[in-house]
Design an enzyme around this catalytic site. Structure first.
Site, PDB file in Angstrom:
ATOM      1  N   GLY A 141       0.817  -1.215   0.000  1.00 21.65           N
ATOM      2  CA  GLY A 141       0.000   0.000   0.000  1.00 21.65           C
ATOM      3  C   GLY A 141       0.838   1.246   0.000  1.00 21.65           C
ATOM      4  O   GLY A 141       2.059   1.198  -0.215  1.00 21.65           O
ATOM      5  N   LEU A 152      -3.273  -5.586  -6.554  1.00 22.46           N
ATOM      6  CA  LEU A 152      -2.281  -4.568  -6.192  1.00 22.46           C
ATOM      7  C   LEU A 152      -1.209  -5.131  -5.244  1.00 22.46           C
ATOM      8  O   LEU A 152      -1.531  -5.732  -4.228  1.00 22.46           O
ATOM      9  CB  LEU A 152      -2.996  -3.387  -5.514  1.00 22.46           C
ATOM     10  CG  LEU A 152      -2.110  -2.174  -5.228  1.00 22.46           C
ATOM     11  CD1 LEU A 152      -1.585  -1.577  -6.502  1.00 22.46           C
ATOM     12  CD2 LEU A 152      -2.871  -1.154  -4.406  1.00 22.46           C
ATOM     13  N   ASP A 153       0.067  -4.879  -5.556  1.00 18.24           N
ATOM     14  CA  ASP A 153       1.192  -5.284  -4.712  1.00 18.24           C
ATOM     15  C   ASP A 153       1.276  -6.790  -4.512  1.00 18.24           C
ATOM     16  O   ASP A 153       1.935  -7.264  -3.585  1.00 18.24           O
ATOM     17  CB  ASP A 153       1.124  -4.599  -3.332  1.00 18.24           C
ATOM     18  CG  ASP A 153       1.249  -3.095  -3.431  1.00 18.24           C
ATOM     19  OD1 ASP A 153       1.774  -2.617  -4.456  1.00 18.24           O
ATOM     20  OD2 ASP A 153       0.829  -2.396  -2.499  1.00 18.24           O
ATOM     21  N   GLU A 154       0.588  -7.558  -5.359  1.00 24.81           N
ATOM     22  CA  GLU A 154       0.566  -9.006  -5.150  1.00 24.81           C
ATOM     23  C   GLU A 154       1.214  -9.765  -6.297  1.00 24.81           C
ATOM     24  O   GLU A 154       1.206 -10.989  -6.302  1.00 24.81           O
ATOM     25  CB  GLU A 154      -0.889  -9.489  -4.970  1.00 24.81           C
ATOM     26  CG  GLU A 154      -1.544  -9.098  -3.666  1.00 24.81           C
ATOM     27  CD  GLU A 154      -0.903  -9.764  -2.469  1.00 24.81           C
ATOM     28  OE1 GLU A 154      -0.489 -10.928  -2.580  1.00 24.81           O
ATOM     29  OE2 GLU A 154      -0.795  -9.098  -1.421  1.00 24.81           O
TER      30      GLU A 154
END
Lengths: 292, 292, 292, 292
Positions: free
Chosen positions: C209, C235-237
């Site tokens: 995040g 997101l961010d994964e």
């Protein structure tokens, strides 16, 4: 600081924190100097955001004019009260008494015992407590009493009470959880604020909770780590003392992650313990100051 | 210390070294406190073996009662002379003037210029000097004057003399050798004691001299490194400011060593330069103290 | 592998994944050998848990008896179909075309451009896209077209559509988000599966995040890191390509964390990009294989 | 490779080196495949400069049609002779027998014994030899025979001869020098080519020879390291297996360097030993290939 400052005798170590204000260093060092103490080491830090001051000073007591058992009183009146200090005073010739809690893994235990034997960890180890019997034989090799407290949901409160009494009887100053796979109740940890050190087998806050290596493998990270921290009632949330990491690759299975992880865990735990033993840690709002 | 202590205005930074003796910290901090300065940062170190004391103090000048241009005189009389101090006083609002010397490799130059543009390196860069023309075009992109001084055995003394004059004209405070592949004569470096910073593309003292990556590859090492250091008349022997390393494997050819090496070189050089710019370095007997 | 394998001409690189089964290496290398190709580099990996096989092979095409534009067809019939392979074939003389997306921070952009200029990143950079104008001037120094697409909630879909068209017109093969502070819609990223590379300024999965340095400072961690990964709709994964870390201390403010973080970010992003450019990455189930 | 490949039974490991030539991988994997072996792991490397090929292959013997004691003969005739290979064949169910030589320091010894107890080092340890008696008691805790061979200039040849006989009687496969502070004669080490592993307490080639921590302290380096290597007749010049480092600061005295150094030494030695035990090392011209 010379490595052996603390193992040398007749030294005082004071750790201070207070609201930031002009003249703190001047007043504290003047206090020591004026009473014929010689500052051997001083490390200070100001957190500008928090407006808070932190300092650790070591001084030689040989010619100090205030007798040991009066230092606290004089310091409190002259400096601590007017400057609103939280502080603690230690003497280099007082050996801390360390208890170790273990489960089944031996790598951290071995590392601590090996350092103790080599004189690197200048503590006394009056007892080791296990919630499994697996490591009893190893402990016996080192002539340290081993106590077995199996723990389940039903007996936890009762067993922890017994453990606590045992620690009290042995005059234990702090507790090291050397891969102890059982969560201590807040009831227990609150009796030892900033005096229970845990090794979490991951790079917190990533992979808090159980089975971090499985989580790391499943996420496909390229680095694993370990975190030595003080235990608070918030699981895996206590103040971090030391962290380190190891690079991994897609070749690493969960088993090899565990193995590479062990190498980091034992070094990180031992360094966190050493910082504590050398009275180089200070906690403020869930964070640590680690002095030089 | 807050990151931007030095970029903030109206602060004094003093760096001191002297024979170890009781009361140094007390006297210096009392001097500041008594004259209405507020200590913002203090870091001290005692080398027990050498019986030598080192300290860096930053204080706020806002309410300081001694005028700026008298501080040195007062400090010399009251403290420095009686305590046999070597010391230097700087003010946070004086920007250092940095010259960069280059040859053909651009990675270190780029890294310095990028940090300068982003405000991380709070210096002025009045000129860049090259013994090759290769990087002139890059330098021009950044609107910095570039001077070309080709050097050979015959013209070296003469060219260095011209370079020195140019540096003087531009009021240069210190020089960064950003992979400048030409040895400066002692005659030149002695004019800038502890003010010429070099990046050696190896982990000194391993592989001193030319072609360290070839030497590393031939020896089969598993780690390469880089060393940021002050230049003295002894080649590759000056005080080390910062070092770092990169792991390598048998897969690495000399070309890939060079490439991995560049990553370390530029970071190490920039961190060494930043320590110098922030006035956090102190040299004693060919070693550095790097303050927090 | 020699550093310059790919920059040398007339080589084929094949990346394969398939269910593990006996004889894969034998059959693939026999295919190459039998058709007069010379294997220059081979790296394979078997994921025992997933029973899946991964391999990258580089071979010299000089005397290869199958013409370039028939290799795919023959390979598909002889090997890929019977062994249920997913695979891709590349040629070393085909330069990838890389677009860079930026916002306001220049450190990652600079690092990529510097490597490009030095010949370390063997790609073409037809354009750079910014959602802020701040870096336009820097980009112009390097003679690369800069396109400005300000993005807000209302115009996002429309602007991304324009960006996509621009990328298509320029024949862009993959996109690098060099601290691009705007989340791409899944609609966009799904058009470039495993071909959008992002640098997350934290050690994922810790501090996913926004504002990870604030979170790290507040948690009091002793290490910060950065993560280069492929972007997916989560997101961010996305699959992690490379990670690295820097040690920090209680002395570090948020500002200095940001600064130390930048050093890690730029190196990590550039190494992730280089692995992609050298066709050394392979993705399986949200994890990467990074070949030697 | 899965972590436990070697600890699982009924596998063959072959390590090969030979002049580079077309078709090696194809022929070797075809040999295994054709005889009903299943390749579990393959790692190859070509040194382009030396035009030399290296490979390690692990395969499952369960359905292999050539009986174990004929594999060598068949492989020699079919492949090794025509391709001029140097090679060695091992079986996963053959435990290596490891002797440890010690002097007075216990940290490396402890680390090896702890790993052995935890099952990480899958070897037998028939004996430990000391040139001092200091560690006899520790060794006895682990129920391993300890032999004391004090060594001086006059008795060295004679004592080494006795040691060698003892090693032969115990069927020792390789020797680990766990901070053994006595130089073995070439006469001795030549009997165990690439089978004596030493830990040098410095980052070779920096600070070869005795007292490296004193040398490091005196030079003022900012990083110390350790080197695990095979012993050859050239002191401190043998092929390097693994290296690692630790950052240090001006705060570190020689004593603390020694202590931080021990942490690196024991991890580096154990990782070097593990690479040897897992048959992942190959030596060529004083350098090592370390397979995945």
């Amino acid at each position: 600081m010379p490595f052996n400052t603390l193992s040398m005798r007749n030294r005082a170590i004071i750790r201070i924190q207070c609201p930031d204000q002009p003249g703190i260093v001047a007043k504290v060092t003047d206090f020591i100097h004026r009473n014929n103490g010689n500052v051997l080491d001083l490390d200070q830090h100001t957190d500008a955001g928090e407006k808070r001051f932190f300092m650790r000073v070591v001084w030689d007591l040989t010619d100090f004019t205030i007798p040991r058992d009066h230092i606290s009183t004089v310091f409190q009146i002259e400096l601590a009260t007017p400057m609103k200090m939280e502080w603690s005073l230690d003497f280099s010739d007082k050996k801390l008494r360390m208890a170790i809690f273990v489960s089944r893994s031996s790598h951290c235990l071995f590392d601590l015992l090996a350092r103790h034997m080599e004189g690197e960890l200048d503590v006394e180890i009056p007892l080791i407590i296990g919630n499994h019997v697996d490591l009893e034989q190893i402990v016996q090799k080192f002539d340290i009493p081993f106590y077995y407290f199996p723990i389940n949901k039903d007996n936890k409160a009762e067993q922890e009470e017994k453990e606590f009494k045992l620690l009290e009887e042995h005059g234990v100053d702090f507790v090291v959880l050397a891969r102890y796979m059982q969560i201590l109740s807040s009831n227990f940890t609150e009796k030892y604020p900033n005096r229970v050190i845990n090794i979490h087998h991951s790079f917190l806050p990533a992979f808090a909770g159980a089975k971090p290596y499985h989580a790391a493998h499943s996420r496909g990270v390229k680095i694993i780590g370990a975190t030595g921290h003080y235990v608070t009632s918030e699981l895996d949330e206590g103040p971090i003392i030391f962290q380190d990491v190891n690079h991994i690759t897609h070749h690493d299975s969960i088993e090899s992650l565990v193995q590479k992880g062990k190498d980091v865990e034992k070094i990180v735990l031992s360094r966190a313990v050493k910082a504590h033993v050398d009275r180089k840690t200070l906690v403020y709002k869930n964070k640590t100051i680690i002095f030089n």
